[in-house]
Design an enzyme around this catalytic site. Sequence first.
Site, PDB file in Angstrom:
ATOM      1  N   HIS A 147       0.838  -1.213   0.000  1.00 44.42           N
ATOM      2  CA  HIS A 147       0.000   0.000   0.000  1.00 44.42           C
ATOM      3  C   HIS A 147       0.875   1.267   0.000  1.00 44.42           C
ATOM      4  CE1 HIS A 147      -3.246  -2.772   1.315  1.00 44.42           C
ATOM      5  NE2 HIS A 147      -2.275  -3.264   2.074  1.00 44.42           N
ATOM      6  N   SER A 176      15.438  21.429 -16.424  1.00 46.91           N
ATOM      7  CA  SER A 176      14.258  22.267 -16.657  1.00 46.91           C
ATOM      8  C   SER A 176      14.727  23.568 -17.278  1.00 46.91           C
ATOM      9  CB  SER A 176      13.563  22.534 -15.326  1.00 46.91           C
ATOM     10  OG  SER A 176      12.847  23.755 -15.390  1.00 46.91           O
TER      11      SER A 176
END
Length: 459
Positions: free
Chosen positions: A157, A278
């Site tokens: 999970h 970026s």
Amino acid sequence: MKSPSRSGVFQSGADTRMEAYGESISFDRRLYRHDIRGSIAHAEMLATVGLLSTDEYKLIRDSLKEIEAELDADELPIRFELEDIHMHIEQALIDRIGDTGRKLHTARSRNDQVSTDIRMWIRDALDEVDHGLELLQRAFLNRCEQDFEVILPAYTHLQRAQPVLAPHYWLAYIEKFSRDRERVADCRRRVNRCSLGVAAVAGTTLPIDRDQTAQSLNFESVTANSLDTSSDRDFMLETAFTLSLVASHLSGWAEEWILWTTVEFNFIKLPEAFCTGSSIMPQKVNPDALELTRGKSARVMGNLQTLMLLVKNLPMAYNRDLQEDKPPLFDSFDTILAMLSIAEPIVAGSKLQREPISRRLEEGYLDATTLMEWMMKKGMPQRRAHHLVGAIVSDAMSQGVALKDLPLDALQSHDQEIDASVYDCLGTENAVAAFVSYGSTAPDQVRHQIEHWQERLGT
Ligand code: ARG
């Protein structure tokens, strides 16, 4: 020029818009080597059964080889009225040798020709995929030794669950790719059946020898029913599914490692050469290669859907719809091979962030289940031990400490039976060492699995 497939029944040529609409040469050109190989084998068989003379066969064979060289050099002009690679090659043959060339299509239809060509093409492509998967397995296996001592959290999970050795992760991927390779091999068996000789749909009245063609093209057997064969694309769908599962495994791996590169995880550093920056944020080092892997997997799965939908309502046997099968299939192979070629150097060149990993390894109570099993080994029923350890974890949480840092009297306040030997199973390192079951992350199990794979992959 009139298409060779337009017989005397036609009074006129095709509309050029129809020719442009119906062409497949723009994407099936890549079958040319397999088409020529298939044609030579077919001609040789025709000569064996007396449908061609030996001289005719040799002339056809040699001319086809010349045409192949022209195609290698990209010198064969593309003409939409010739529709596909099969008719381009046949027409080039007729242009060279006239009536002898017109005999090549004896006892053959493009339906069985296309099916045979694509089967041969898929065989080769599957072998390439298998090789790519093997290289990736090796990259993971090489990491096993170098990362052997590193302990990582295993998650369920996406919550910290139990501690595992890093090579346990690498071996998990080796297993997934091993099943992929089994599927590749299994699907290759059904691809590897020769359709040549089925002709259009019912077979032929000419005395051909299908076994001979199949053998000279290295097929395992011939297909048994001409109707089935003319319509069959199961082998393509299976291939597309097999590739989709490879894509799914690669995508899951990419997703995991994308998470691992974040500041929040800080588990792994990817090789810079496979990262991008970026244009506005100077600090960014982005895992684009992995994101593209996750993204490209969607295309491979989409191609499987395209093929499923393509065939689902077709009456037997060949229908022209089937020409649309090649672009998705080719795209799946191209995409998977590209994904594999990027995955291997990323796996080989990434570095585990050992210090930050170990600094936070005692967070998340990875040893709680081991503590529970320690109590069970002392005779406590599982449900009681589960409840008790939950209470101990709750205590430790409220104090902001790990289980191993709780003093003995604090532990004994939960259960008098607990003695100092409990500390032998606490802490992630002890917890990992405590595993014993087959297939677990127990160090000797992991060692055994590494040796097993070293033997299997011959490293
Ligand atoms: N270009 C076609 C294809 O790839 C060739 C088969 C055509 N057969 C036919 N009967 N029209 O499917």
